[in-house]
Design an enzyme around this catalytic site. Structure first.
Site, PDB file in Angstrom:
ATOM      1  N   HIS A   9      -6.338   9.580 -34.466  1.00 19.07           N
ATOM      2  CA  HIS A   9      -7.458   9.255 -35.354  1.00 19.07           C
ATOM      3  C   HIS A   9      -8.347   8.183 -34.738  1.00 19.07           C
ATOM      4  O   HIS A   9      -9.577   8.312 -34.713  1.00 19.07           O
ATOM      5  CB  HIS A   9      -6.937   8.769 -36.697  1.00 19.07           C
ATOM      6  CG  HIS A   9      -6.352   9.860 -37.534  1.00 19.07           C
ATOM      7  ND1 HIS A   9      -5.839   9.632 -38.795  1.00 19.07           N
ATOM      8  CD2 HIS A   9      -6.194  11.191 -37.305  1.00 19.07           C
ATOM      9  CE1 HIS A   9      -5.399  10.777 -39.311  1.00 19.07           C
ATOM     10  NE2 HIS A   9      -5.590  11.725 -38.417  1.00 19.07           N
TER      11      HIS A   9
ATOM     12  N   SER B  27      -7.870  16.521 -36.725  1.00 21.11           N
ATOM     13  CA  SER B  27      -8.189  15.216 -37.314  1.00 21.11           C
ATOM     14  C   SER B  27      -8.939  14.306 -36.349  1.00 21.11           C
ATOM     15  O   SER B  27      -9.879  13.610 -36.757  1.00 21.11           O
ATOM     16  CB  SER B  27      -6.909  14.528 -37.792  1.00 21.11           C
ATOM     17  OG  SER B  27      -6.232  15.325 -38.745  1.00 21.11           O
TER      18      SER B  27
END
Length: 248
Positions: free
Chosen positions: A191, A134
């Protein structure tokens, strides 16, 4: 891009997808639960865990980007890599695209480690485990967003009305970031760290190009490679700083 032409135009994207799936199959073949792998198995297969990563196994900053926590996690990231990867690899070139992904993974994991250490030091928190592509995918998405945002001002691309690609990328990135804060257990630091890394690297790549209105082409300079090297050195210094703080 159709699957049949993906390998010829975006080979690194295909290899990354195959590595995600291949590693997951190896995990399952050795007895790892397909949906809820244990903490022990995740550590064994290279997850990012503060005592190990900041101790003497810094390779986990990279390896964790290829490891996924369950089938749904794998499928979601494979879809995102397929969606972003084929565009980014054609845009930046295969080598810079791979470096963008890897450095964004490292940047996300380093921010995760710093946040984890701060929580332990100030709030008696516990070291957690993170894994997944991610952070790297957020870096790729943010790099594409920066290109669409800055290409007219920094590359002097001619303005042609609105930019639907910019709006779509902004919406997708915004949804991903909001989803991370809305759902418990999501590595928000990974993230954000990946997205910030992608943004910085994208600016370096953009500044390394110059648009020529006469030839309608981009000319390339060596600046992006210097930016990549500087970011890698900064990441090493950040890892070393945390390593010394913790005293491992």
């Amino acid at each position: 891009m159709p699957i049949t032409t993906l390998f010829s135009r975006a080979p690194v994207t295909v290899l990354l997808l195959l590595s995600f799936v291949g590693l997951f199959i190896l995990q399952i073949a050795t007895g790892v639960d397909i949906n809820e792998p244990s903490l022990e198995s995740l550590i064994q297969w290279g997850a990012n865990a503060l005592p190990y990563t900041i101790g003497y196994e810094p390779w986990r900053l990279v390896s964790s980007g290829f490891l996924h926590i369950g089938l749904m996690h794998l499928l979601f990231n494979c879809f995102a890599m397929y969606y972003f990867g084929q565009v980014a690899e054609v845009t930046f070139g295969s080598v810079k695209f791979l470096l963008l992904f890897l450095l964004s993974v490292v940047g996300g994991n380093l921010l995760n480690n710093y946040v984890t250490w701060w929580q332990i030091f100030h709030n008696d928190g516990a070291p957690g485990i993170s894994a997944g592509a991610s952070g790297g995918i957020m870096g790729i998405g943010m790099a594409l967003l920066m290109v669409e945002l800055l290409k007219k001002t920094l590359l002097n691309f001619p303005a042609k009305g609105g930019n639907p690609q910019l709006k779509s990328l902004a919406i997708i990135m915004g949804i991903n970031l909001m989803y991370g804060f809305a759902v418990p257990g999501i590595d928000n630091a990974g993230h954000i760290g990946g997205a910030l890394t992608g943004a910085v690297l994208a600016v370096g790549i953009i500044l390394g190009y110059r648009y020529s209105a006469h030839s309608n082409k981009l000319s390339f300079t060596a600046l992006p490679w210097l930016i990549f090297a500087i970011i890698a050195l900064i990441f090493y210094k950040l890892w070393l700083d945390l390593h010394l703080q913790i005293g491992l």
